[in-house]
Motif scaffolding. Structure first.
Motif, PDB file in Angstrom:
ATOM      1  N   HIS B  15      13.054  -1.161   7.475  1.00 57.08           N
ATOM      2  CA  HIS B  15      14.090  -1.521   6.218  1.00 57.08           C
ATOM      3  C   HIS B  15      13.997  -0.613   5.276  1.00 57.08           C
ATOM      4  O   HIS B  15      12.892  -0.275   4.653  1.00 57.08           O
ATOM      5  N   VAL B  17      14.955  -0.216   1.260  1.00 54.62           N
ATOM      6  CA  VAL B  17      15.373  -1.268   0.037  1.00 54.62           C
ATOM      7  C   VAL B  17      15.320  -0.514  -1.313  1.00 54.62           C
ATOM      8  O   VAL B  17      14.213   0.220  -1.530  1.00 54.62           O
ATOM      9  N   LEU B  33      15.401  -9.249   2.062  1.00 58.54           N
ATOM     10  CA  LEU B  33      15.392  -9.160   3.556  1.00 58.54           C
ATOM     11  C   LEU B  33      15.767 -10.699   4.118  1.00 58.54           C
ATOM     12  O   LEU B  33      15.868 -10.826   5.114  1.00 58.54           O
TER      13      LEU B  33
END
Ligand SMILES: Cc1cc2nc3c(=O)[nH]c(=O)nc-3n(C[C@H](O)[C@H](O)[C@H](O)COP(=O)(O)OP(=O)(O)OC[C@H]3O[C@@H](n4cnc5c(N)ncnc54)[C@H](O)[C@@H]3O)c2cc1C
Ligand code: FES
Ligand code: FES
Lengths: 289, 158
Positions: B15, B17, B33
């Motif tokens: 991920h 972010v 998330l």
């Protein structure tokens, strides 16, 4: 619960840390394991504008031997101290104490340097490293200097370290000859700070105690080294009467404050009892029992 | 004090972010998330409800900044089961009634998972000290210990 806003720096070298500290002065704080600092920031007891993370600097981690001295990087975690063969062999007091600090998750992150630099009298490493005769190595813009553990703690959360310095390592003499040590900590539950605790490291020459160091946790504004108790045992064949005398000196040196862990009388008595137990256990270990 | 872009692998998935430096990892996991398995209990590093596996170690994710997780490999309770098959730790908690309200359970299981990697055959005492950073207000720990013992047996038989 969020900390107040800050700028985050993650330098890769000690030099970069020092230049950031010089630049931002009192507005900056270094972040080690974060297990004292982040809770304080969340409660807004600490509000640094700049947070300088030491976790990317590999040089600050690890345990090595330099002749008769064990060198422990300031960023070495309590977990690494517990796992160290070098310490198990040459300074078993430190791993024994580290096992009694907090809980597994905290020990995975919390560092020996952070435990000391925080200056919290409730923390264990100050008294433990004092009993181990440790010297702290600090680095600042003017270079490196060493401060002995007995001279580092000036008050609650107040140490001899300047705002533009960091601690880089802790140097501990390897325990030699017939030596024994113990850290005996009274706590309300696993993971708690000490109600009272005593750290002892001594060496025997035949039956006589040739050297001894005794320090107490959480019964005063700082960790307390009890010189009078050390004097009572040094050069003597230590028996129960002398152990009692040393414990009395420890109690005389105490200046605890009342809190949820107990009142002044109770904590003082417990400091005496922890001292007795730590001396007895150190003696037994020095004799190989 | 702007946001920083971080990249982390959570339960095998990478991920990216953007996080504020002051954001704690638990908030990134839950709020950015959507992984709400890890709980927030005390927020003061005591209860262990927020425990996640961080680069192969158990940590309390309320006491770690998300920016410190840049490049990290994280496992949360959502990543324990494999293709819908419960992990032996999860099975143990089910079989041995290792939970009542369930609040501590995700942290307890992810800690038990790592404990059994570190020590595949723990004694009862080693289990108790191994989970001493995780508080449970319901079970009295008895059945949690049994659940971990169940998982240890199952894992070593595998
Ligand atoms: C639930 C819980 C239980 C605990 N129980 C105990 C216990 O029983 N005994 C105990 O001793 N501790 C205990 N602690 C505290 C824990 O051991 C902390 O990890 C420790 O006090 C601080 O170390 P740290 O690496 O986390 O430092 P941080 O929290 O990152 O830093 C603490 C302070 O030291 C400064 N600092 C850190 N490293 C350096 C450095 N190298 N140079 C200069 N300054 C530095 C920081 O700027 C900060 O001011 C507990 C903590 C928790 C959350
Ligand atoms: S919420 Fe993180 S330890 Fe309690
Ligand atoms: S099951 Fe309720 S807190 Fe553990």
């Amino acid at each position: 619960m969020y900390p107040a806003k800050f700028d985050f720096h993650a330098p890769n070298s000690i030099e970069e840390v020092l230049s950031l500290l010089s630049e931002y002065g009192d507005d900056a704080k270094v972040l080690a394991g974060g297990h004292s600092l982040l809770p304080m920031m969340k409660m807004r007891f600490a509000t640094p504008q700049h947070l300088i993370d030491l976790n990317r600097i590999d040089r600050l981690r690890g345990i090595s031997q330099d002749g008769d001295t064990i060198v422990i990087g300031a960023m070495t975690t309590e977990k690494q101290i517990i796992a160290s063969d070098v310490l198990a062999m040459h300074c078993p007091l430190l791993p024994e104490a580290a096992k009694q600090i907090a809980d597994p998750q905290v020990r995975n992150r919390g560092t020996i340097g952070g435990d000391i630099c925080h200056g919290d009298p409730a923390n264990d490493q100050p008294a433990v490293t004092m009993a181990a005769d440790a010297t702290y190595v600090l680095q600042g813009p003017k270079g490196e200097r060493s401060v002995h553990s007995s001279e580092f703690f000036l008050g609650s959360f107040y140490t001899a370290m300047e705002a533009d310095e960091i601690m880089t390592s802790i140097r501990v003499p390897a325990a030699a000859g017939s030596s024994g040590s113990a850290y005996v900590k009274l706590k309300r539950k696993t993971g708690d700070w000490a109600t009272a605790a005593a750290a002892v490291q001594l060496t025997l020459d035949g039956d006589r105690c040739s050297s001894v160091r005794i320090a107490l946790t959480n019964v005063g504004a700082t960790a307390i080294r009890v010189a009078a108790a050390e004097d009572a045992l040094s050069g003597q064949v230590v028996d129960e009467a002398l152990i009692d005398a040393a414990a009395q000196h420890a109690m005389d040196a105490c200046d605890p404050t009342e809190d949820l862990r107990g009142d002044v009388e109770y904590k003082t008595k417990m400091a005496g009892e922890m001292t007795r137990r730590a001396i007895r256990q150190s003696l037994a270990r020095a004799r190989g029992q | 004090m702007g946001k920083k872009l971080i990249s982390m692998t959570v339960n095998g998935q990478t991920h990216e972010v953007a996080v504020e430096p002051r954001q704690l990892l638990i908030h990134t996991l839950r709020e950015e998330l959507g992984l709400t398995g890890s709980h927030i209990g005390c927020e003061t590093s005591h209860c262990g409800a927020c425990t996640v596996d961080f680069n192969g170690e158990s940590v309390k994710s309320c006491t770690l900044l998300a920016v410190q997780a840049d490049g990290a490999d994280i496992l949360t309770v959502e990543g324990l089961a494999n293709d819908g098959v419960l992990h032996p730790v999860q099975e143990g908690f089910t079989e041995k009634h290792g939970l009542q309200c369930g609040f501590c359970t995700p942290g307890m299981m992810i800690r038990a998972y790592r404990l059994l990697q570190e020590n595949p055959n723990p004694s009862e005492e080693e289990i108790r000290t191994g989970i001493s950073g995780n508080l449970c207000r319901c079970t009295g720990y008895q059945n949690i210990v049994r659940a971990v013992q169940y998982a240890a047996e199952k894992l070593s038989a595998e």
